[in-house]
Design an enzyme around this catalytic site. Structure first.
Site, PDB file in Angstrom:
ATOM      1  N   THR A 124       0.814  -1.217   0.000  1.00 25.16           N
ATOM      2  CA  THR A 124       0.000   0.000   0.000  1.00 25.16           C
ATOM      3  C   THR A 124       0.845   1.264   0.000  1.00 25.16           C
ATOM      4  O   THR A 124       1.965   1.280   0.532  1.00 25.16           O
ATOM      5  CB  THR A 124      -0.907   0.021   1.246  1.00 25.16           C
ATOM      6  OG1 THR A 124      -1.545   1.293   1.361  1.00 25.16           O
ATOM      7  CG2 THR A 124      -0.125  -0.219   2.527  1.00 25.16           C
ATOM      8  N   TYR A 148      -1.858   0.389  10.078  1.00 26.79           N
ATOM      9  CA  TYR A 148      -2.113  -0.295   8.807  1.00 26.79           C
ATOM     10  C   TYR A 148      -0.875  -0.222   7.911  1.00 26.79           C
ATOM     11  O   TYR A 148      -0.363  -1.240   7.432  1.00 26.79           O
ATOM     12  CB  TYR A 148      -3.319   0.322   8.100  1.00 26.79           C
ATOM     13  CG  TYR A 148      -3.480  -0.151   6.672  1.00 26.79           C
ATOM     14  CD1 TYR A 148      -3.788  -1.479   6.389  1.00 26.79           C
ATOM     15  CD2 TYR A 148      -3.317   0.732   5.599  1.00 26.79           C
ATOM     16  CE1 TYR A 148      -3.924  -1.920   5.079  1.00 26.79           C
ATOM     17  CE2 TYR A 148      -3.456   0.296   4.293  1.00 26.79           C
ATOM     18  CZ  TYR A 148      -3.753  -1.027   4.040  1.00 26.79           C
ATOM     19  OH  TYR A 148      -3.880  -1.462   2.746  1.00 26.79           O
TER      20      TYR A 148
END
Length: 342
Positions: A124, A148
């Site tokens: 990501t 995250y």
């Protein structure tokens, strides 16, 4: 046109989820045998095509995954399984380190034990945190601002170390903002309570939500709202297949590449596009900024363009919105018919 036989099956973790299900379709379309492993906590069994083998299991169970790899003679893994809601990662960091980092470690151990040679990881742009420069290149500083992003970066680091110690090559693909749905209507984003802007906006356009929240109107952008690089999920899925082909052809090389189009749209530009596509106005509510949201996140995608034969085929915001909207309407019909509990 005939498709050449593929050398081994590909294991797709999280293949019943949003991005994973599109990767399964892209692999099947390219002629790869596919084994899907998903625990169905957020995925949907009906999202897995009949042409793929499905196993309900938890990727964090090393012995289980080792057995699955051996049984199906898996030669490559595409790892999508994990938790993806950034604000939740801040309030429940241990969930993210368990589901994204600890579970990945277990899967990587099973891959090594099973002699898997190729591993593609769903990473990501959150690994970059708040970038010093936009567009963001792969060599930019990795300074995640939430659990995250950190959980994904830790897995990237594990994979790099394991690739140096074992006959395994790795491709980490850092996604920017993934949106849209399969143009043939075979898959789309189905999770209840999704937080991605285009998904939220088409839910509002179809009456599933009352409004769309705009978080922050004082960013250093042309209209004051945050700018993001939106990539069509089917283009992203095809990038994974090209990455797999590259790893197979270059067994001693590993890759890290951004997945984006290299241009951004603001929140208001996205909502304007939804209004145009639906010929109606989605209700907008202006809210305060969310902590840690950067002004802009736009990919420098030169590396993927130079390395793979991948080219964006759906690089049009209206097309992304149209496909997302078509899926949202289909999902409504599926819910009405009882074909999905989502």
């Amino acid at each position: 046109m005939s498709i050449e036989p593929k050398p081994f099956p590909v294991l797709v973790t999280g293949g019943a989820g949003y991005i994973g299900s599109h990767a399964v379709l892209a692999l099947l379309d390219a002629g790869w045998p596919v084994v899907v492993v998903d625990n169905l906590v957020t995925g949907f069994r009906w999202a897995v095509p009949d042409a793929a083998t499905f196993v309900e299991a938890d990727v964090g169970q090393t012995e289980t995954m080792t057995a699955i790899i051996a049984k199906h003679k898996v030669g490559a893994i595409m790892h999508f399984a994990g938790s993806v809601v950034v604000p939740e990662s801040v309030t429940d960091p241990l969930k993210y380190y368990r589901n994204n980092t600890v579970a990945s470690r277990a899967l990587i151990e099973a891959a090594v034990a099973g002699g898997v040679r190729h591993f593609i990881f769903s990473s990501t742009a959150a690994t970059y945190g708040i970038p010093d420069q936009v567009p963001i290149s792969e060599d930019a500083a990795k300074q995640p601002i939430n659990p995250y992003g950190m959980s994904k970066l830790m897995t990237e680091i594990m994979l790099k170390d394991v690739a140096a110690a074992h006959p395994l090559n790795v491709c980490a693909l850092r996604y920017f903002n993934v949106a849209g749905a399969d143009p043939q209507g075979r898959a789309g984003q189905s999770t209840t309570g999704a937080t991605h802007l285009i998904k939220v906006a088409v839910e509002a356009a179809t009456g599933r939500r009352e409004s769309v929240a705009v978080y922050g109107t004082d960013y250093a952008t042309a209209d004051g709202t945050g700018v993001r690089d939106y990539i069509h999920v089917s283009d992203l899925a095809e990038a994974h297949v090209h990455a797999l082909d590259y790893l197979v052809a270059h067994p001693d090389e590993s890759l890290t590449m951004n997945c984006g189009y290299g241009r951004g749209f603001s929140v208001l530009e996205v909502l304007d596009a939804v209004d145009r596509v639906t010929n109606q106005a989605v209700t907008r509510t202006m809210e305060a900024r969310r902590a840690g949201d950067p002004d802009q996140l736009v990919a420098d995608n030169q590396r993927i363009l130079a390395t793979l034969p991948w080219r964006a085929r759906r690089d049009d915001l209206a097309v992304i919105v149209e496909d997302a909207l078509a899926w949202e309407r289909k999902l409504h019909d599926l819910r009405e018919s009882g074909a999905t509990s989502g």
